[in-house]
Write an enzyme that holds these catalytic residues in place. Structure first.
Site, PDB file in Angstrom:
ATOM      1  N   SER A  59     -41.123  37.579  19.147  1.00  0.00           N
ATOM      2  CA  SER A  59     -41.243  37.966  19.419  1.00  0.00           C
ATOM      3  C   SER A  59     -40.584  38.222  21.500  1.00  0.00           C
ATOM      4  O   SER A  59     -41.397  37.106  21.642  1.00  0.00           O
ATOM      5  CB  SER A  59     -42.468  38.903  20.251  1.00  0.00           C
ATOM      6  OG  SER A  59     -42.785  39.738  19.259  1.00  0.00           O
ATOM      7  N   HIS A  80     -45.862  42.661  24.978  1.00  0.00           N
ATOM      8  CA  HIS A  80     -47.562  42.264  24.588  1.00  0.00           C
ATOM      9  C   HIS A  80     -47.724  40.839  24.543  1.00  0.00           C
ATOM     10  O   HIS A  80     -48.194  39.966  23.770  1.00  0.00           O
ATOM     11  CB  HIS A  80     -47.427  42.939  22.969  1.00  0.00           C
ATOM     12  CG  HIS A  80     -46.632  42.922  21.810  1.00  0.00           C
ATOM     13  ND1 HIS A  80     -45.312  43.014  21.719  1.00  0.00           N
ATOM     14  CD2 HIS A  80     -45.679  40.838  21.584  1.00  0.00           C
ATOM     15  CE1 HIS A  80     -44.225  41.804  20.721  1.00  0.00           C
ATOM     16  NE2 HIS A  80     -45.117  40.764  20.845  1.00  0.00           N
ATOM     17  N   ASP A 117     -42.900  48.414  25.694  1.00  0.00           N
ATOM     18  CA  ASP A 117     -43.064  46.842  25.700  1.00  0.00           C
ATOM     19  C   ASP A 117     -41.950  45.568  26.220  1.00  0.00           C
ATOM     20  O   ASP A 117     -41.593  45.304  25.557  1.00  0.00           O
ATOM     21  CB  ASP A 117     -42.973  46.775  23.945  1.00  0.00           C
ATOM     22  CG  ASP A 117     -43.571  45.521  23.508  1.00  0.00           C
ATOM     23  OD1 ASP A 117     -44.403  45.065  24.765  1.00  0.00           O
ATOM     24  OD2 ASP A 117     -44.018  45.318  21.677  1.00  0.00           O
TER      25      ASP A 117
END
Length: 374
Positions: A227, A113, A144
């Site tokens: 992230s 992402h 992911d």
């Protein structure tokens, strides 16, 4: 997917507030601490006033700092010195996240992402403010994870040491490293709060919609921009890639101290395949090989997953599951939504056998399914 969770989508810059308000709050918080600190110093004989010495020739002694505290601080400093140079900032055209140098060839692992649909990125390492360029190797939204590669290798590029996440234990001290809110090379600390969590990303918030199993839960602060960064133990090993932060809709925002990281063992499994083959050839994730949708009752409550399409020759097809069936249970787990089905399958392995219960024409049936692979 599950609206109670969201991945850590970055903002391009931190939000700011009127300066006088945070300053007042900071002052009220810190002022009593400052007073207490001064008082403690005087009581311990730390004043520089020569009159504080005893006239009988005896000397005052300073209160000792516990050795354990010094040792822990030394561990923090050592780990940060070892691991932080391997954590980079990744800038896409609109989004910003983090990444971890995977090897000495310039491969960097991050979240799918973070890269989104883009192929070119700007990368800043911890050792330099100079921007480097990188190109996407492959993104795997189902887990992911993604790998990008630097176009040119800089000097002093340091690959991270990835640990064995099967040895992670609840209570271990960990450090989260990344670029929260664009603040590069930031470090927060916490503990491993739990292991083996299964969490679904919120597709509506820009996530991949993936349901990821065996996640490491941590109390270390995980904020937008973390992230793709590193969750590191006190041996300096990366034990996970921070990916998700829990939210509390009833409270109107995030749930502090509840973050999730993809375990290092899964990161290595996926990254090695991408680097070797340019794609993922063995996901290690179980599948029913169906397309489904959530079914609700007359009260609009979810009650199962309707099978819309069955892959020919797939796991469900071989077990006799057909379009129109409504799946209500996998093993002993009740299935009410497509998310709960994904979470149940995330705990299984390809090739494993499990019982699937479904409704067909008002009658309940149960079959044994040999699971396929995503």
């Amino acid at each position: 997917m599950d609206a109670s969770r969201t991945r850590t989508r970055p903002r391009t810059r931190p939000r700011t507030r009127p300066r006088h308000r945070p300053r007042l709050r900071t002052f009220r918080l810190l002022a009593p601490v400052a007073v207490l600190t001064c008082a403690a110093a005087l009581l311990c004989g730390c004043s520089d006033d020569s009159s504080s010495s005893k006239k009988d020739g005896s000397t005052t002694t300073q209160a000792a700092v516990p050795a354990a505290n010094n040792d822990l601080e030394d561990d923090y400093l050592r780990v940060i010195k070892e691991a932080l140079p391997s954590v980079v900032q990744i800038q896409a055209s609109h989004d910003l996240g983090s990444g971890v140098v995977y090897d000495d060839k310039g491969h960097i692992v991050t979240n799918a992402h973070v890269v989104g649909d883009e192929r070119k990125f700007r990368v800043t390492t911890a050792n330099s403010e100079d921007e480097l360029t990188a190109t996407l190797v492959y993104a795997y939204p189902d887990q992911d994870l993604a790998v990008i590669k630097l176009d040119n290798l800089p000097e002093r590029l340091k690959a991270a040491d990835f640990g064995d996440s099967s040895k992670v234990e609840v209570g271990q001290i960990v450090l989260a490293m990344g670029s929260p809110l664009g603040l590069s090379s930031s470090v927060t600390q916490g503990i491993v709060s739990a292991t083996g969590r299964t969490v679904s990303e919120d597709r509506t918030d820009g996530g991949t919609g993936a349901t990821i199993g065996n996640l490491v839960q941590t109390s270390a602060a995980i904020n937008p921009g973390n992230s793709g960064g590193a969750l590191v133990n006190l041996d300096g090993q990366v034990i996970g890639i921070p990916t998700l932060a829990a939210t509390a809709p009833d409270l109107g925002g995030s749930a502090p101290g509840i973050g999730f990281a993809i375990p290092a063992s899964m990161v290595k499994t996926i990254a090695d395949q991408i680097i070797k083959n340019g794609r993922v050839t063995n996901s290690g994730r179980a599948a029913l090989d169906i397309t489904g949708r959530t079914v609700v009752n007359d009260d609009y409550q979810p009650v199962g997953v309707a099978v819309v399409e069955v892959k020919s020759g797939g796991a469900a097809d071989k077990a006799g599951i057909r379009p129109g069936d409504v799946i209500t249970k996998v093993g002993d787990t009740d299935i009410t939504t497509i998310t709960s089905l994904a979470e149940a399958l995330a705990a299984e392995k390809p090739g494993g056998k499990t019982k699937v219960t479904f409704l067909r024409g008002g009658s309940e049936e149960t079959v044994e399914v040999t699971l396929g692979e995503i």
